[in-house]
Design an enzyme around this catalytic site. Structure first.
Site: not given
Ligand code: PCA
Length: 129
Positions: A13, A80
């Protein structure tokens, strides 16, 4: 000298290259290992943020693998909100050259938003850009 062992982290993400939280990786000793996809099928949803749930087998999730140190991992855990929002788990991912490795991944098993059937989070979906 850094002595802690590099830890594989699969990101799908906002932590990817060119996305809004990538600084958490680029400002550190993290090493880009390559693009990868999960060995198992999961489901990618995008609401306010991208979420992968392990509860729905839709397709492999596409992302990138980084080798990170323990300090970087703990900063990303804070970002997160692991384990209150995302939950960090482990999954097998396949690199582009076919190598399979186990890596950490941030799951959200009660996701919100719309299902992205391709399993690929694209730039126009990033709320932070
Ligand atoms: N950050 C983490 C989990 C979802 C997000 O936006 C990622 O990039 O894997």
């Amino acid at each position: 000298m850094k002595t802690d062992k590099p830890i594989p982290l699969f990101v799908y993400g906002t932590l990817k290259r060119g996305f809004s939280n990538h600084d958490f990786l680029s400002g550190t000793d993290s090493k880009f290992l390559g693009k990868a996809q999960t060995a198992e099928p999961f489901a990618l949803y995008v609401g306010n943020f991208p979420y992968v749930t392990s509860r729905e087998p839709v397709c492999p999730i596409k992302g990138e693998v980084y080798m990170v140190d323990a300090e970087t991992l703990s900063k990303i855990d804070e970002l997160e909100e692991h384990p209150d929002w995302y939950k960090r788990g482990i999954t097998e991912v396949i690199l582009e050259n076919g190598t399979a490795i186990e890596a950490y991944i941030y799951f959200k098993d009660d996701p919100e938003g719309i299902l992205i059937e391709s399993g690929f989070f694209s730039k126009r979906q990033d709320p932070g850009l």
